[in-house]
Design an enzyme around this catalytic site. Structure first.
Site, mmCIF file in Angstrom:
data_model
loop_
_atom_site.group_PDB
_atom_site.id
_atom_site.type_symbol
_atom_site.label_atom_id
_atom_site.label_comp_id
_atom_site.label_asym_id
_atom_site.label_seq_id
_atom_site.Cartn_x
_atom_site.Cartn_y
_atom_site.Cartn_z
ATOM 1 N N HIS A 104 0.821 -1.221 0.000
ATOM 2 C CA HIS A 104 0.000 0.000 0.000
ATOM 3 C C HIS A 104 0.853 1.269 0.000
ATOM 4 O O HIS A 104 0.362 2.344 -0.342
ATOM 5 C CB HIS A 104 -0.964 0.005 1.189
ATOM 6 C CG HIS A 104 -0.362 0.288 2.525
ATOM 7 N ND1 HIS A 104 -0.053 -0.693 3.443
ATOM 8 C CD2 HIS A 104 -0.010 1.462 3.116
ATOM 9 C CE1 HIS A 104 0.442 -0.139 4.531
ATOM 10 N NE2 HIS A 104 0.483 1.166 4.364
ATOM 11 N N SER A 124 4.747 2.719 7.927
ATOM 12 C CA SER A 124 4.400 1.552 7.122
ATOM 13 C C SER A 124 5.568 1.119 6.245
ATOM 14 O O SER A 124 6.152 1.926 5.532
ATOM 15 C CB SER A 124 3.197 1.855 6.226
ATOM 16 O OG SER A 124 2.033 2.007 6.988
ATOM 17 N N ASP A 165 0.192 -7.662 1.468
ATOM 18 C CA ASP A 165 0.654 -6.277 1.588
ATOM 19 C C ASP A 165 2.181 -6.170 1.625
ATOM 20 O O ASP A 165 2.751 -5.442 2.440
ATOM 21 C CB ASP A 165 0.053 -5.614 2.826
ATOM 22 C CG ASP A 165 0.105 -4.087 2.747
ATOM 23 O OD1 ASP A 165 0.296 -3.562 1.639
ATOM 24 O OD2 ASP A 165 -0.029 -3.425 3.792
#
Length: 463
Positions: A118, A222, A148
């Site tokens: 993402h 992230s 992911d």
């Protein structure tokens, strides 16, 4: 003379034992398949970070910050003005640049970098900035949207510092960990916490076995590293659970064993090779056990065994309770799913299960995910491949492999090979999710199916 001979014999035996121990500890500790990744030495079971003494994070932080990078995602969105188009016929469009940021972890000295999918999704350009402020354009090697994970590559004239993979299965609840990343564009930020839980199931799209930690993680973290007190990678920070969008107490990381397996597959095959047991069911607790009429309250209860799967070939049946795979105890679906996600098709696992109060151990060879199918209302379904996704510009779906429904036989040519996108407005992401959707449906209950045919046209039917 006898004493000298005895000493010689003792020396010789000591040498043989030393060489054998070296081969066992070090030569069997890496991957079976060829890899550029580095796995930590056999020190996973030491209690570093678990004692009551003060823990020094400085060495681990110093190792980790040089391997964590800043990831800049540049994408472009086409903007138009519908009012001008309507009143004046003006169709002027302009490109608006959008920038997203996150983190990544260098995993090899020649510039391979792992991050979250993402973080780089829909990127036209990807720029990597190292801890020493040097910047590079990155090439996208491959992604796994389900888990992911994305793999990037930069070309550098010098050898780069990189993270060593630890065995995330051996991470312990209560163990000290560090989260390293770039929250809010603040480079090289290190926060400390403990492992709060393992195999945490948040019911997300694909990942169902997170490492939960209370190390502070915020937007921008992230794709960054979760490391132990030796500076070894045990997870890729991926999300927070928050009503505000900022850290409020817990964060979650993809275990390094799962990330490592995905990266290896992308490097070797160009895509992810998923191995599956071929069972459906749910985890036990006192309520579920009472409803099922069984005394066991822990484990994974099998409600269905897929045709032609490794589980079926090894004799597993509905009603069996899986309690262990290899040396991994199984008390929840997240633990089962997390362990299997580190395996590949044709890998063999030792499965321990309970049947009629008897404990049975059998070897099970994992099937390839694409070979597992689901059957509902006379439609045999299978997962789509990457070429299908690219051809029809879709991310998810399951293909109609065969039709045995007599009412649909007249439309065989129009339906066979079509890709189902949704069932009763629930996305048909893959066979696993479709099976869960269909579990809640009665065979006599009508369902609304949206699909894309071989010409790329969307059609809808009710069966």
């Amino acid at each position: 003379m006898k004493k000298i001979g005895g000493l010689f014999l003792v020396s010789l035996l000591s040498g043989v034992i030393t060489i054998t121990a070296y081969k066992v500890l070090f030569e069997t500790n890496g991957f079976q398949k060829k890899s550029v990744l580095t796995v930590a030495a056999s020190n996973y079971n030491t209690n570093s970070g678990l004692s009551s003494q003060a823990v020094d994070f400085t060495e681990a932080a110093d190792k980790a910050i040089h391997t964590v990078v800043h990831v800049k995602n540049v994408s472009y969105r086409t903007l138009s003005n519908p009012m001008l188009e309507f009143f004046y016929g003006y169709k002027g469009e302009k490109q608006q640049e959008q920038i997203g940021t996150g983190s990544g972890v260098i995993i090899s000295e020649d510039g391979y970098i792992v991050t979250n999918n993402h973080v780089i999704k829909d990127a036209s350009e990807i720029e990597i900035t190292l801890n020493n402020k040097k910047s590079y354009k990155a090439k996208l090697i491959g992604t796994d949207s389900k888990m992911d994970i994305a793999l990037l590559k930069i070309d550098s004239d010098e050898k780069l510092p990189y993270s060593t993979f630890a065995d995330s299965d051996n991470a312990k609840v209560g163990e000290w960990v560090l989260a390293v990343g770039n929250p809010y564009n603040l480079t090289s930020t290190v926060t400390a916490g403990i492992v709060s839980a393992k195999a945490r199931n948040l019911d997300t799209r694909g990942i169902q076995s997170f490492i939960q930690t209370d190390a502070a993680v915020n937007p921008g973290n992230s794709g960054g590293a979760l490391v132990n007190t030796r500076g070894e990678l045990i997870g890729i920070n991926t999300m927070i659970s928050s009503m505000t969008g900022s850290y409020v107490g817990y964060s979650f990381a993809i275990p390094s064993n799962i990330a490592r397996k995905i990266i290896e597959d992308i490097m070797e095959f160009g895509n992810v090779q998923r191995g599956v047991l071929g069972v459906e069911g749910g985890e036990l607790n006192s309520t579920a056990s009472k409803e099922l009429g069984i005394k066991e309250t822990q484990g994974f209860y099998i409600s269905k065994v897929s045709k032609n799967s490794g589980a079926e070939k090894s004799g597993l049946q509905k009603g069996d309770i899986i309690v262990k795979i290899d040396n991994q105890n199984i008390s929840s679906y997240a633990e089962l799913n997390g362990y299997i996600n580190t395996k590949s098709p044709k890998d063999k696992v030792q499965l321990t299960y309970i049947r009629d109060s008897k404990t049975i151990i059998v070897p099970v060879t994992l099937s390839k995910n694409e070979f597992i199918s689901a059957d509902f209302k006379g439609l045999e379904l299978e997962n789509i491949n990457s070429s299908d996704k690219k051809k029809f510009k879709i991310e998810d779906g399951v293909r109609i492999k065969e039709i045995t429904n007599e009412n649909l036989k007249p439309y065989y040519d129009e339906l066979i090979g079509n890709i189902i996108l949704s069932i009763d407005n629930n996305k048909a992401k893959d066979i696993e999710t479709v099976s869960k959707i269909l579990e809640k449906k009665d065979e006599n209950q009508s369902v609304r199916i949206e699909m894309i045919n071989k010409l790329g046209q969307i059609i809808r039917i009710i069966i």
